[in-house]
Design a protein around this motif. Sequence first.
Motif, mmCIF file in Angstrom:
data_model
loop_
_atom_site.group_PDB
_atom_site.id
_atom_site.type_symbol
_atom_site.label_atom_id
_atom_site.label_comp_id
_atom_site.label_asym_id
_atom_site.label_seq_id
_atom_site.Cartn_x
_atom_site.Cartn_y
_atom_site.Cartn_z
ATOM 1 N N UNK A 197 -5.948 4.137 11.078
ATOM 2 C CA UNK A 197 -6.588 3.574 9.894
ATOM 3 C C UNK A 197 -7.878 2.834 10.207
ATOM 4 N N UNK A 198 -8.142 2.564 11.472
ATOM 5 C CA UNK A 198 -9.425 1.952 11.817
ATOM 6 C C UNK A 198 -10.488 3.027 12.032
ATOM 7 N N UNK A 199 -10.078 4.289 12.117
ATOM 8 C CA UNK A 199 -11.016 5.394 12.350
ATOM 9 C C UNK A 199 -11.652 5.921 11.070
ATOM 10 N N UNK A 254 2.804 -4.456 4.102
ATOM 11 C CA UNK A 254 1.541 -3.857 3.673
ATOM 12 C C UNK A 254 0.799 -3.110 4.765
ATOM 13 N N UNK A 255 1.365 -3.020 5.978
ATOM 14 C CA UNK A 255 0.708 -2.280 7.062
ATOM 15 C C UNK A 255 0.741 -0.786 6.753
ATOM 16 N N UNK A 256 -0.420 -0.096 6.861
ATOM 17 C CA UNK A 256 -0.474 1.323 6.520
ATOM 18 C C UNK A 256 0.071 2.219 7.629
ATOM 19 N N UNK A 257 0.654 3.337 7.224
ATOM 20 C CA UNK A 257 1.159 4.379 8.116
ATOM 21 C C UNK A 257 0.709 5.708 7.550
ATOM 22 N N UNK A 258 0.575 6.719 8.427
ATOM 23 C CA UNK A 258 0.203 8.033 7.926
ATOM 24 C C UNK A 258 0.194 9.091 8.992
ATOM 25 N N UNK A 259 0.142 10.351 8.546
ATOM 26 C CA UNK A 259 0.077 11.501 9.447
ATOM 27 C C UNK A 259 -0.627 12.655 8.739
ATOM 28 N N UNK A 260 -1.232 13.530 9.535
ATOM 29 C CA UNK A 260 -1.873 14.735 9.005
ATOM 30 C C UNK A 260 -0.841 15.848 8.927
ATOM 31 N N UNK A 261 -0.988 16.702 7.924
ATOM 32 C CA UNK A 261 -0.070 17.843 7.844
ATOM 33 C C UNK A 261 -0.709 18.992 7.077
ATOM 34 N N UNK A 272 -12.425 5.082 6.623
ATOM 35 C CA UNK A 272 -12.353 4.111 5.527
ATOM 36 C C UNK A 272 -11.136 4.398 4.636
ATOM 37 N N UNK A 273 -10.482 3.353 4.202
ATOM 38 C CA UNK A 273 -9.357 3.509 3.290
ATOM 39 C C UNK A 273 -9.296 2.312 2.346
ATOM 40 N N UNK A 274 -8.552 2.484 1.271
ATOM 41 C CA UNK A 274 -8.370 1.411 0.298
ATOM 42 C C UNK A 274 -6.976 1.536 -0.302
ATOM 43 N N UNK A 275 -6.543 0.485 -0.955
ATOM 44 C CA UNK A 275 -5.220 0.499 -1.599
ATOM 45 C C UNK A 275 -5.337 1.011 -3.037
ATOM 46 N N UNK A 276 -4.363 1.791 -3.442
ATOM 47 C CA UNK A 276 -4.307 2.260 -4.824
ATOM 48 C C UNK A 276 -4.068 1.062 -5.744
ATOM 49 N N UNK A 277 -4.829 0.973 -6.837
ATOM 50 C CA UNK A 277 -4.584 -0.123 -7.777
ATOM 51 C C UNK A 277 -3.230 0.013 -8.479
ATOM 52 N N UNK A 326 -3.773 17.878 4.621
ATOM 53 C CA UNK A 326 -3.512 16.649 3.885
ATOM 54 C C UNK A 326 -3.214 15.526 4.876
ATOM 55 N N UNK A 327 -3.450 14.303 4.447
ATOM 56 C CA UNK A 327 -2.987 13.129 5.177
ATOM 57 C C UNK A 327 -2.012 12.417 4.252
ATOM 58 N N UNK A 328 -0.780 12.266 4.741
ATOM 59 C CA UNK A 328 0.273 11.587 3.994
ATOM 60 C C UNK A 328 0.262 10.124 4.419
ATOM 61 N N UNK A 329 0.229 9.209 3.442
ATOM 62 C CA UNK A 329 0.140 7.786 3.746
ATOM 63 C C UNK A 329 1.224 7.007 3.005
ATOM 64 N N UNK A 330 1.580 5.865 3.591
ATOM 65 C CA UNK A 330 2.515 4.928 2.981
ATOM 66 C C UNK A 330 2.242 3.558 3.587
ATOM 67 N N UNK A 331 3.039 2.565 3.254
ATOM 68 C CA UNK A 331 2.895 1.247 3.873
ATOM 69 C C UNK A 331 4.264 0.594 3.997
#
Length: 170
Positions: free
Chosen positions: A98-100, A34-41, A102-107, A25-30
């Motif tokens: 996040x530049x590696x 609004x800057x995105x953060x995340x890690x694989x686990x 594609x990603x988008x924001x949840x509506x 999984x990749x866990x994401x937040x901001x």
Amino acid sequence: MTTALSPVDPDSYRALMAAHPGGVAVVTTHDGLGSPYGFACTAWCGVSLDPPLLLVCASNGGSTLPVLAERGWFAVNLLHGAGRRAAEAFAHRDAGRFSAVPWERSPATGLPLLPEDAHTVAECRVHRLNPAGDHTVVIGEIVRTHTPRTTETQPPLLYGLRRYATWPTP
């Protein structure tokens, strides 16, 4: 008679954890800007049906945990077999994660999502944080789930024995 035992060394621990595959999984937040953060686990699992809770384990030394704790929201992007690029990008402490991919924001929540690499996504509100050694167990209440249309038939990505694999298709 009980003998005093010491904890195993880090190499033995890593070997134990690598011996059994887990879903990636990749866990994401901001953050507040609004800057995105995340890690694989691979350290995630279901906790409760009522209320719907899951847990992820986040490194205390990573950049994502403080942001996740402050914001109180996170997404768990369960990767499919073709999502290895996301797993590898988020497995390292690189500011360009996040530049590696594609990603988008949840509506619904504004959380960063990985629609091309995830077969299922859970958006969560932090329910509890429990420090545990060099990690923190983050328990989240699931407020939304969805399956990106383009990936609903992809098998999950697994990691074990120090390599990636996918669930076999019938």
